[in-house]
Design an enzyme around this catalytic site. Structure first.
Site, short mmCIF file in Angstrom:
data_model
loop_
_atom_site.label_atom_id
_atom_site.label_comp_id
_atom_site.label_asym_id
_atom_site.label_seq_id
_atom_site.Cartn_x
_atom_site.Cartn_y
_atom_site.Cartn_z
N LYS A 72 0.84 -1.20 0.00
CA LYS A 72 0.00 0.00 0.00
C LYS A 72 0.87 1.25 0.00
O LYS A 72 2.07 1.20 0.28
CB LYS A 72 -0.93 0.00 1.22
N ARG B 151 -10.26 1.24 14.88
CA ARG B 151 -10.48 1.86 13.57
C ARG B 151 -11.67 1.18 12.88
O ARG B 151 -12.81 1.62 13.01
CB ARG B 151 -9.21 1.77 12.71
N TYR C 191 13.70 31.65 2.09
CA TYR C 191 12.57 32.46 2.54
C TYR C 191 12.72 32.89 3.99
O TYR C 191 13.14 32.13 4.85
CB TYR C 191 11.27 31.67 2.39
N MET D 225 9.83 24.81 -1.89
CA MET D 225 8.99 23.84 -2.57
C MET D 225 9.82 22.89 -3.44
O MET D 225 9.58 21.67 -3.45
CB MET D 225 7.93 24.53 -3.43
#
Length: 368
Positions: free
Chosen positions: A40, A134, A263, A310
């Site tokens: 998965k 769950r 940044y 990014m």
């Protein structure tokens, strides 16, 4: 998602490591217990199709996925006759699609079985919530009612029953034992034992091999990663990590005192120093919290400075390097190693998340 084949950032997957982890696990299993490879989430970031091929070559008897789309991707890739189980919830309206593709589905609600219109037999695995909280039925009455409903429909087959342990990766076993006892109570309440009874994930299969039942679901440890740091020294064999993450310096420059990078100008040089820009960022799964983490350059540690962008990240170099020099983010370089566990510890998370975050924008290269 577009894969960046024309960018010098890549993941290497060591197929030999995956095969060795599977073989070592199989060697300690009873002969009548199957190993299912859990692939998965793009095989925990390792690449679902190639990992599935490798696992099958190593002797895996089937596959477990989280969603129906992953199962269909395996069928489309040529795994036509292999056992595939969807562990997560599947929409009722997609049951027929699963049935026609011979994909086994998890069922955990009685009402899901009502008014199904099937064009082919559907194989069902009943999920028991023994304490994970769950998905799953929780009582013997539910189990018997679902068994009766399935028995009345010749298009339905109760192929399996299973549960998932919440604390199998811990050395303290009292909660694990409670879950196992609850599961066994529900299992013995059934009139007929399904073909597959399975409870063991990687941690349980490594530490509690006696509860293998008919199959184990081998996930994180197939990729050479320990289910938790707590049990790292208690493993029956050494796990071989399969994933390494590399990039190259695309720009190298010297900063003067007072120069800032990235940044927010959160990093400012206090002396003359060499830095390099790497073509990888949080859009690839190298999240902003990696700022301050170290990578390897020619076997030496180099810190990530400033904010991760990014698409780009900046590191401080121990000395001047040539543009194009290789950088190891996860892996070994000149005898020094940075592991997914190292990254997980720095990020205050688990190794599962570290590799799952690495998305398909980074190409995978399969070796050995």
């Amino acid at each position: 998602m577009v894969t960046g084949w024309h960018r010098p950032t890549w993941i290497e997957i060591d197929r030999a490591a995956i095969r060795e982890n599977i073989k070592n696990e199989q060697n300690k299993l009873p002969e009548n217990v199957d190993l299912w490879a859990v692939v998965k989430a793009n095989a925990y970031g390792h690449g679902i199709i190639e990992v599935a091929r490798t696992a099958k070559e190593a002797g895996a008897k089937g596959f477990c996925v989280a969603i129906l789309d992953e199962a269909l991707a395996l069928r489309e890739a040529g795994f036509q006759d292999d056992f595939i189980l969807v562990l997560g919830a599947t929409r009722k309206e997609d049951a027929n699609l699963a049935a026609k593709n011979h994909i086994s589905l998890t069922v955990f609600r009685e009402d899901w079985l009502e008014d199904l219109t099937l064009e082919a037999p559907l194989r069902i695995h009943l999920k028991v919530d023994s304490g994970m909280g769950r998905l799953g039925i929780r009582t013997t009455d539910e189990a018997r009612r679902i068994e009766t409903t399935i028995a009345k429909d010749n298009q339905l087959q109760l192929e399996g029953i299973y549960t998932h342990f919440a604390t199998a990766d811990q050395l303290e076993t009292s909660y694990f034992e409670q879950q196992l006892a609850k599961f066994q109570t529900i299992l013995t309440s059934l009139k007929n034992r399904p073909t597959y009874v399975h409870t063991a994930n990687s941690a349980a299969s490594l530490l509690q091999p006696q509860i293998g039942f008919d199959a184990i679901r081998f996930g994180i440890s197939m990729y050479g990663l320990t289910p938790s740091t707590e049990i790292k020294t208690s493993l029956p064999f050494e796990l071989k990590p399969a994933l390494a993450l590399y990039t190259e310096m695309v720009h190298v420059k010297e900063l003067a005192p007072g120069d800032s990078v990235s940044y927010g100008a959160t990093y400012t040089a206090t002396e003359r120093e060499w830095v390099a820009t790497l073509p990888i960022g949080y859009a690839d799964g190298l999240i902003r919290h990696y700022s301050g983490f170290h990578v390897l350059v020619d076997g030496e540690l180099a810190p990530i400075i400033g904010r991760v962008c990014m698409d780009q990240t900046i590191i401080k170099l121990p000395r001047e390097f040539q543009t194009g020099s290789k950088v190891t983010i996860i892996g070994t370089d000149h005898g020094n190693t940075i592991t997914a566990d190292d990254a997980a510890h720095y990020l205050d998370t688990i190794n599962y998340e570290v590799t799952c975050l690495l998305n398909e924008r980074i190409p995978r290269k399969y070796i050995h």
